[in-house]
Design an enzyme around this catalytic site. Structure first.
Site, PDB file in Angstrom:
ATOM      1  N   LYS A  58       0.458  -1.666  -0.592  1.00  0.00           N
ATOM      2  CA  LYS A  58       0.114  -0.150  -0.521  1.00  0.00           C
ATOM      3  C   LYS A  58       1.143   1.243   0.122  1.00  0.00           C
ATOM      4  O   LYS A  58       0.787   3.144  -0.452  1.00  0.00           O
ATOM      5  CB  LYS A  58      -1.210   0.125   1.481  1.00  0.00           C
ATOM      6  CG  LYS A  58      -2.289  -0.350   0.766  1.00  0.00           C
ATOM      7  CD  LYS A  58      -2.671  -2.425   0.705  1.00  0.00           C
ATOM      8  CE  LYS A  58      -2.170  -2.814  -0.336  1.00  0.00           C
ATOM      9  NZ  LYS A  58      -2.490  -4.279  -0.744  1.00  0.00           N
ATOM     10  N   GLY A 196      -1.045 -14.505 -13.435  1.00  0.00           N
ATOM     11  CA  GLY A 196      -1.459 -14.694 -12.695  1.00  0.00           C
ATOM     12  C   GLY A 196      -2.362 -13.266 -12.593  1.00  0.00           C
ATOM     13  O   GLY A 196      -1.721 -11.925 -11.970  1.00  0.00           O
ATOM     14  N   VAL A 199      -4.817 -10.574  -7.450  1.00  0.00           N
ATOM     15  CA  VAL A 199      -4.994  -9.136  -6.478  1.00  0.00           C
ATOM     16  C   VAL A 199      -4.276  -8.519  -5.994  1.00  0.00           C
ATOM     17  O   VAL A 199      -3.432  -7.869  -6.637  1.00  0.00           O
ATOM     18  CB  VAL A 199      -5.709  -9.978  -4.905  1.00  0.00           C
ATOM     19  CG1 VAL A 199      -6.423  -8.944  -3.953  1.00  0.00           C
ATOM     20  CG2 VAL A 199      -6.905 -11.078  -4.844  1.00  0.00           C
ATOM     21  N   ILE A 200      -2.859  -9.929  -6.322  1.00  0.00           N
ATOM     22  CA  ILE A 200      -1.160  -9.625  -5.976  1.00  0.00           C
ATOM     23  C   ILE A 200      -1.078  -8.498  -7.725  1.00  0.00           C
ATOM     24  O   ILE A 200      -0.269  -7.867  -7.514  1.00  0.00           O
ATOM     25  CB  ILE A 200      -0.384 -10.266  -5.764  1.00  0.00           C
ATOM     26  CG1 ILE A 200      -0.404 -10.574  -4.281  1.00  0.00           C
ATOM     27  CG2 ILE A 200       1.520  -9.935  -5.896  1.00  0.00           C
ATOM     28  CD1 ILE A 200      -0.070 -11.646  -3.836  1.00  0.00           C
ATOM     29  N   VAL A 286       0.384 -16.493  -8.512  1.00  0.00           N
ATOM     30  CA  VAL A 286      -0.855 -17.867  -8.886  1.00  0.00           C
ATOM     31  C   VAL A 286      -0.902 -17.985  -7.696  1.00  0.00           C
ATOM     32  O   VAL A 286      -1.714 -19.451  -7.297  1.00  0.00           O
ATOM     33  CB  VAL A 286      -0.012 -18.384  -9.570  1.00  0.00           C
ATOM     34  CG1 VAL A 286       0.332 -17.790 -11.264  1.00  0.00           C
ATOM     35  CG2 VAL A 286       1.044 -19.944  -9.139  1.00  0.00           C
ATOM     36  N   ASP A 328      -3.965 -17.582   7.929  1.00  0.00           N
ATOM     37  CA  ASP A 328      -4.374 -18.089   6.519  1.00  0.00           C
ATOM     38  C   ASP A 328      -4.093 -19.517   6.189  1.00  0.00           C
ATOM     39  O   ASP A 328      -4.267 -19.924   5.524  1.00  0.00           O
ATOM     40  CB  ASP A 328      -3.101 -17.188   5.705  1.00  0.00           C
ATOM     41  CG  ASP A 328      -3.194 -15.722   5.653  1.00  0.00           C
ATOM     42  OD1 ASP A 328      -4.057 -14.992   5.037  1.00  0.00           O
ATOM     43  OD2 ASP A 328      -2.104 -15.662   4.793  1.00  0.00           O
ATOM     44  N   HIS A 460     -23.466  15.728   2.571  1.00  0.00           N
ATOM     45  CA  HIS A 460     -23.382  15.830   1.521  1.00  0.00           C
ATOM     46  C   HIS A 460     -21.983  17.297   1.039  1.00  0.00           C
ATOM     47  O   HIS A 460     -22.400  18.066   2.096  1.00  0.00           O
ATOM     48  CB  HIS A 460     -24.487  16.289   0.929  1.00  0.00           C
ATOM     49  CG  HIS A 460     -24.631  17.515  -0.330  1.00  0.00           C
ATOM     50  ND1 HIS A 460     -24.158  16.274  -1.743  1.00  0.00           N
ATOM     51  CD2 HIS A 460     -24.034  18.624  -0.557  1.00  0.00           C
ATOM     52  CE1 HIS A 460     -24.169  17.288  -2.611  1.00  0.00           C
ATOM     53  NE2 HIS A 460     -24.465  18.357  -2.227  1.00  0.00           N
TER      54      HIS A 460
END
Ligand code: FAD
Ligand code: NAI
Length: 481
Positions: A58, A196, A199-200, A286, A328, A460
């Site tokens: 990021k 791939g 996301v990465i 991948v 993970d 707004h």
């Protein structure tokens, strides 16, 4: 002699270190064991996320977007820059400083909470007994030649994941790169290939494209971003191709990779034709596999599923008594916030509280430009499950704040149950939707209807009005379209 603890956490990524802090907050005597070393060979807490994942990616994405704004977007505001240039090595040191700040910060947090931090590989050795009703687990902690053992009544395994390898694409992190190498290049390669289109691939591909690389993404599946809502994926492909300038090829099959002066990827395209892609660097992204290397699962009979994930129930309990696994290394999305929340839930369960994570409301964010975010079911999932639904959609183009930002691509879509109006999924592509998705998650956690969001006052001009209008759109009463 072994040191004894109430809880031993193996792994100090966002799953492990957060679990350890929460355990300590609940007065459990806790040790956190982690083996990660930074490129200087020093212990570095925070796991994949802080060292070579969420945080460095990021930081670099932001730098590359600033460059893109200065190069191509400021002129529309009347801001002229002459002699604009980019120094990738400064971007990298900024990223390294951010990483060092956070990894050091985790060490401080553990210390502050009186968690004992041990550097080394944790290996489960055996289950022992203090008495008939009082068992403990023994763990070896090995750091080079230094070997310690610890004992703990409860174990939380948070050993994370590692990049999946392709046999024909050996990663050396010089020319063929995984996420670690892709986040450490010192200049933008002229031609960058990415195997791939997940996301990465999209995040790293976009970043290096903005910094000057010609980027080609080769994706095996015929579809694009298949985990996302199809309409969002279609919009993303259009914008990432036309505006970011990525070349995205789907439905390809790689036959082999040759490394000589160039890296040559030989593949069959979606029309069945043989193709060659010549690049200077190649990122292989991948997917990731659960990491149980050296954990000693076989010593204690810890059960894994066919894909190598540690098997757990809804409460992250493994097949072994008082042994839990989070993040993970277990089922569910491989996301830092999911890992952390599981860590908290397990710590609370150990302390006798009711820890729980709702896997149905985990938000996803992809930090491309525009960003992509979603929570809940996609339209295609609802169709496949035969669930009747209503949809409301609103484009950023019609939003005042988005126009002021000059970021008008994308939309928000709200999916609600056709009879009860309960929100089933919210999908976004557009500016800062990584922040906007939080409202959607809160709404779903509180079982909100689309009418609930429609009746809430949104400031707004703000981007959040796009969600408001999309919710109004479910009842066909959007106001500004
Ligand atoms: P990890 O972070 O992998 O940590 C596991 C730790 O355990 C490591 O430090 C490892 O060294 C240690 N370990 C392993 N085995 C042992 C052992 N036997 N003994 C001692 N220590 C051991 N997720 C998001 O939510 N948002 C993002 O923006 C995001 N961006 C990402 C970008 C990239 C490039 C990558 C690769 C991933 C990204 N992710 C992102 C995913 C996120 O990094 C992971 O989901 C998260 O790190 C998982 O946390 P964890 O604690 O389960 O494991
Ligand atoms: P991924 O699962 O997102 O994407 C991998 C892609 O590679 C898939 O589209 C797959 O079809 C494709 N693929 C597989 N084998 C292939 C082959 N032989 N040839 C060509 N394509 C092939 O995995 P990725 O991008 O490696 O990321 C891993 C995980 O890390 C993500 O799933 C996510 O959980 C996490 N992550 C999260 C981020 C975020 O939250 N913003 C950012 C980066 C990573």
């Amino acid at each position: 002699m072994s040191q004894s603890f109430d809880v031993a956490v193996i792994g100090a990524g966002p799953g492990g270190y957060v679990a350890a802090i929460r355990c300590a907050q609940l007065d459990l005597n806790t040790v956190c064991i982690d083996e990660w070393k930074n490129p200087q060979g020093k212990a570095s807490l925070g796991g994949t996320c802080l060292n070579v994942g969420c945080i460095p990616s990021k930081a670099l994405l932001e730098s590359s977007e600033n460059y893109e704004r200065a190069a191509h977007k400021f002129s529309a505001h009347g801001i002229k820059i002459e002699g604009l240039s980019v120094d990738v090595s400064i971007m990298m040191s900024r990223k390294d400083k951010i990483v060092a700040g956070f990894t050091g910060g985790v060490a401080m947090l553990l210390k502050k909470n009186k968690v004992i931090s041990m550097h080394g590989r944790g290996t489960l050795l055996k289950c022992g007994k203090y008495s008939d009703s009082n068992a403990f687990w023994q763990i070896e902690v090995r750091n080079g030649d230094k070997v310690d053992t610890v004992e703990a009544k409860h174990i939380i395994i948070a050993t994370g994941s590692a990049p999946r390898r392709l046999p024909f694409a050996p990663v050396d992190n010089e020319r063929i790169l995984d996420n670690t190498g892709a986040l450490a290049l010192t200049e933008a390669p002229k031609r960058l290939g990415v195997v791939g289109g997940g996301v990465i691939g999209l995040e790293m591909g976009s970043m290096w494209r903005r910094l000057g690389s010609a980027v080609t993404i080769l994706e095996a599946l015929p579809g694009f971003l298949t985990a996302a809502d199809e309409q969002v994926a279609k919009e993303a492909r259009k914008i990432l191709t036309r505006e970011t300038g990525l070349i995205i090829q789907t439905g390809i099959k790689i036959n082999g990779i040759k490394t000589g002066e160039n890296i040559t990827v030989e593949y069959i395209d979606d029309q069945g034709a043989a193709q060659k892609l010549e690049v200077d660097k190649l990122i292989v992204a991948v997917g990731r596999i659960p990491n149980t290397t050296g954990l000693g699962a076989e010593n204690v009979g810890l059960k894994m599923d066919d894909s190598g994930y540690i098997e757990v129930d809804n409460g992250c309990r493994t097949n072994l008594p008082n042994v839990y696994a989070v993040g993970d290394v277990v089922r569910g999305p491989m996301l830092a916030h999911k890992a952390s929340e599981e860590g908290v839930a397990v710590a609370e369960s150990i302390a006798g509280q009711a820890g729980h994570v709702n896997l149905d409301t985990i938000p996803w964010v992809i930090y491309t430009s525009p960003e992509i975010a979603w929570v809940g079911k996609t339209e295609q999932e609802l169709k496949t499950s035969g669930i009747p639904y209503k949809a409301g959609q609103f484009p950023f183009m019609a939003n005042g704040r988005a126009r002021a930002l000059g970021e008008t691509g994308g939309f928000v879509k709200v999916l609600a149950d056709a009879s009860t109006d309960r929100i089933l999924g919210i999908h976004m592509i557009g500016p800062y939707v990584s922040e906007m998705i939080a409202e959607a998650v809160v709404a779903m956690e509180f079982a909100a209807s689309s009418e609930d969001i429609a009746r809430i006052v949104h400031a707004h001009p703000s981007l959040s009005e796009v969600l408001h209008e999309a919710a109004l759109g479910v009842a066909k009463r959007a106001l500004h379209i």
